[in-house]
Design a protein around this motif. Structure first.
Motif, short mmCIF file in Angstrom:
data_model
loop_
_atom_site.label_atom_id
_atom_site.label_comp_id
_atom_site.label_asym_id
_atom_site.label_seq_id
_atom_site.Cartn_x
_atom_site.Cartn_y
_atom_site.Cartn_z
N TRP A 145 62.38 42.94 -17.57
CA TRP A 145 61.97 42.44 -18.02
C TRP A 145 60.20 42.20 -17.03
N GLN A 146 60.54 42.14 -15.53
CA GLN A 146 59.63 40.74 -14.97
C GLN A 146 58.21 41.72 -15.52
N GLN A 147 58.48 43.05 -15.45
CA GLN A 147 57.04 43.91 -15.79
C GLN A 147 56.67 44.19 -17.50
N ILE A 148 57.59 43.90 -18.53
CA ILE A 148 57.47 44.91 -19.49
C ILE A 148 57.01 43.20 -20.72
N GLY A 149 58.53 42.36 -20.01
CA GLY A 149 58.95 41.15 -21.02
C GLY A 149 59.77 41.23 -21.31
N ASP A 150 60.02 42.05 -22.43
CA ASP A 150 61.27 42.37 -23.36
C ASP A 150 61.61 43.44 -22.65
N GLY A 151 62.55 43.75 -22.16
CA GLY A 151 63.35 44.59 -21.32
C GLY A 151 64.06 45.71 -21.73
N THR A 152 63.84 46.34 -21.52
CA THR A 152 64.64 47.91 -22.16
C THR A 152 66.25 48.70 -21.03
N PHE A 184 64.69 34.14 -21.79
CA PHE A 184 64.81 34.12 -20.88
C PHE A 184 63.51 33.50 -19.77
N TYR A 185 63.24 31.89 -19.75
CA TYR A 185 62.65 31.65 -18.86
C TYR A 185 62.31 31.83 -17.98
N ALA A 186 61.63 31.94 -16.97
CA ALA A 186 61.05 31.39 -15.67
C ALA A 186 60.31 30.60 -14.91
N GLU A 187 59.81 30.35 -13.79
CA GLU A 187 59.11 29.37 -13.27
C GLU A 187 57.75 29.98 -13.49
N PRO A 190 55.17 31.20 -17.05
CA PRO A 190 54.97 29.60 -17.38
C PRO A 190 54.55 30.08 -18.80
N GLY A 191 55.55 29.52 -19.65
CA GLY A 191 54.75 29.88 -21.46
C GLY A 191 55.33 31.73 -22.03
N ARG A 192 55.89 32.02 -21.11
CA ARG A 192 55.90 33.19 -21.49
C ARG A 192 57.67 33.26 -22.18
N GLU A 193 58.24 33.95 -23.18
CA GLU A 193 59.31 34.39 -23.80
C GLU A 193 59.40 35.93 -23.23
N ASP A 218 70.49 30.99 -23.67
CA ASP A 218 70.38 29.79 -22.95
C ASP A 218 70.22 29.66 -21.60
N ASN A 219 69.51 30.76 -21.26
CA ASN A 219 69.15 30.74 -19.74
C ASN A 219 70.21 30.57 -18.85
N ARG A 220 72.06 31.60 -19.27
CA ARG A 220 72.55 31.00 -18.61
C ARG A 220 73.76 33.29 -19.29
N TYR A 221 73.49 33.40 -18.06
CA TYR A 221 74.37 34.45 -18.16
C TYR A 221 75.46 35.53 -19.16
N ALA A 222 75.23 36.77 -19.86
CA ALA A 222 76.40 36.79 -20.26
C ALA A 222 75.96 38.26 -20.49
N LEU A 223 77.42 39.22 -21.54
CA LEU A 223 77.58 40.38 -21.40
C LEU A 223 78.04 40.93 -22.72
N GLY A 224 76.77 41.70 -23.63
CA GLY A 224 77.43 41.94 -24.45
C GLY A 224 77.12 43.89 -25.05
N LEU A 225 77.95 43.92 -25.47
CA LEU A 225 78.15 45.27 -26.89
C LEU A 225 77.64 45.94 -27.54
N ALA A 226 76.85 47.23 -27.44
CA ALA A 226 76.26 48.26 -28.26
C ALA A 226 76.96 48.76 -28.67
N VAL A 227 76.65 49.74 -29.54
CA VAL A 227 77.74 50.93 -30.40
C VAL A 227 76.70 51.63 -30.77
N SER A 228 76.71 53.40 -30.38
CA SER A 228 75.43 54.22 -30.52
C SER A 228 76.75 54.53 -32.19
N GLU A 229 75.29 54.31 -33.07
CA GLU A 229 75.85 54.69 -34.76
C GLU A 229 75.99 56.43 -35.10
N SER A 230 75.71 56.48 -33.76
CA SER A 230 75.53 59.12 -34.41
C SER A 230 76.90 59.55 -33.18
N GLY A 231 77.19 58.47 -32.53
CA GLY A 231 78.47 58.37 -31.25
C GLY A 231 77.53 59.12 -30.46
#
Length: 289
Positions: A145-152, A184-187, A190-193, A218-231
């Motif tokens: 994310w630090q390089q592209i803003g919206d991490g992939t 995620f807001y980082a010092e 500034p001002g960048r989402e 809200d700037n707290r670490y969390a873990l999510g789940l994604a599922v492949s529709e095609s398998g």
């Protein structure tokens, strides 16, 4: 030692069912944000009591990195032990995931790839191995994310010797695609989402191909789940509305106990030097009886 006594980030557990043993790897430098020492591992018979540390990787004198030694994963592939780990390159200051190998699960691990396998001009991290239905090996990793803003989360085919890329990376999804992840807001920006991707890991739950990954709420670490529709690895990927774990923990992986129970391992809290590994039965998170 108990897990509560071991400072470690990005835990990765390998089960040896024949030996009845578990091997815990992770980011083990006391201060992972600066100069790197290497990686250590711990061994257990019961997932409660651990012995170690065992030094499994120390850099060679001409190693390509000196700092930010992160997220080692150990995979058994074609009868050999392979470590995927992230390092900050000395030549351009960017993160990348390299591949190391060893004869024994406790190393010593030595460089197999010529530096990072991820693209040279990308800041990339947290590479993991996935072998698809055609036995094609892939590295699934994050573009930072630090390089592209919206991490992939990206996937890149590897050669069958696990020494180099065998094609260009493809993007599986952006962090902002998940309804549970918030900016995620980082010092330093500034001002960048920003939207963070961190620590991908793939597993199958019955006939579903699943991917867990970390971000922030809200700037707290969390873990999510994604599922492949095609398998398949190519997706498309659908995200759960709520996180699997939202209490300042993440960078998880799934392993199977010697009795066949699937467990989630992650670190919490996300603050140095307080990071510890916790283990949660996967069935309780997914609502499986």
């Amino acid at each position: 030692m108990l897990l509560s006594e071991i400072q470690i980030r990005d835990p990765y557990i390998v089960t040896d069912k024949e030996a009845g043993a578990y091997y815990l790897f992770g980011s083990t430098d006391r201060d992972i944000w600066n100069e790197g020492t290497g990686f250590d591992a711990y061994v257990s018979r019961d997932l409660e009591h651990w012995e170690g540390p065992h030094p499994v990787f120390r850099p060679e004198p001409d190693f390509f990195a000196e700092k930010n030694f992160w997220a080692p994963e150990v995979h058994v592939y074609q009868g050999r032990y392979y470590m995927f780990a992230t390092f900050r390159r000395k030549d351009n200051g960017l993160l990348g995931t390299a591949i190391l190998d060893a004869d024994h699960i406790l190393g010593p691990y030595r460089s197999r790839s010529q530096g990072p396998v991820t693209p040279e001009d990308w800041s990339s991290l947290d590479g993991t191995l996935y072998v698809d239905e055609q036995q094609q090996p892939w590295m699934v990793f994050c573009r930072e994310w630090q390089q592209i803003g919206d991490g992939t989360i990206c996937a890149m085919p590897l050669d069958h010797d696990l020494t180099a890329a065998a094609g260009e990376p493809v993007t599986l999804f952006h962090a902002s695609a998940a309804p549970w992840a918030t900016p995620f807001y980082a010092e330093r920006y500034p001002g960048r989402e920003n939207f963070v991707t961190d620590g991908p890991f793939l597993f199958r739950n019955e006939d579903r191909l699943c991917l867990i990954w970390a971000s922030f709420i809200d700037n707290r670490y969390a873990l999510g789940l994604a599922v492949s529709e095609s398998g398949t690895l190519q997706g498309p990927w659908t995200h759960e509305d709520t996180p699997l774990y939202g209490s300042d923990g993440g960078h998880g992986m799934i392993f199977e106990t010697t009795e066949g129970e699937k467990m989630l391992a992650l670190h919490t809290p996300n603050r140095t030097p307080y990071e510890r590994t916790i283990l949660i039965p996967l069935a309780s998170l997914l609502g499986i009886e």
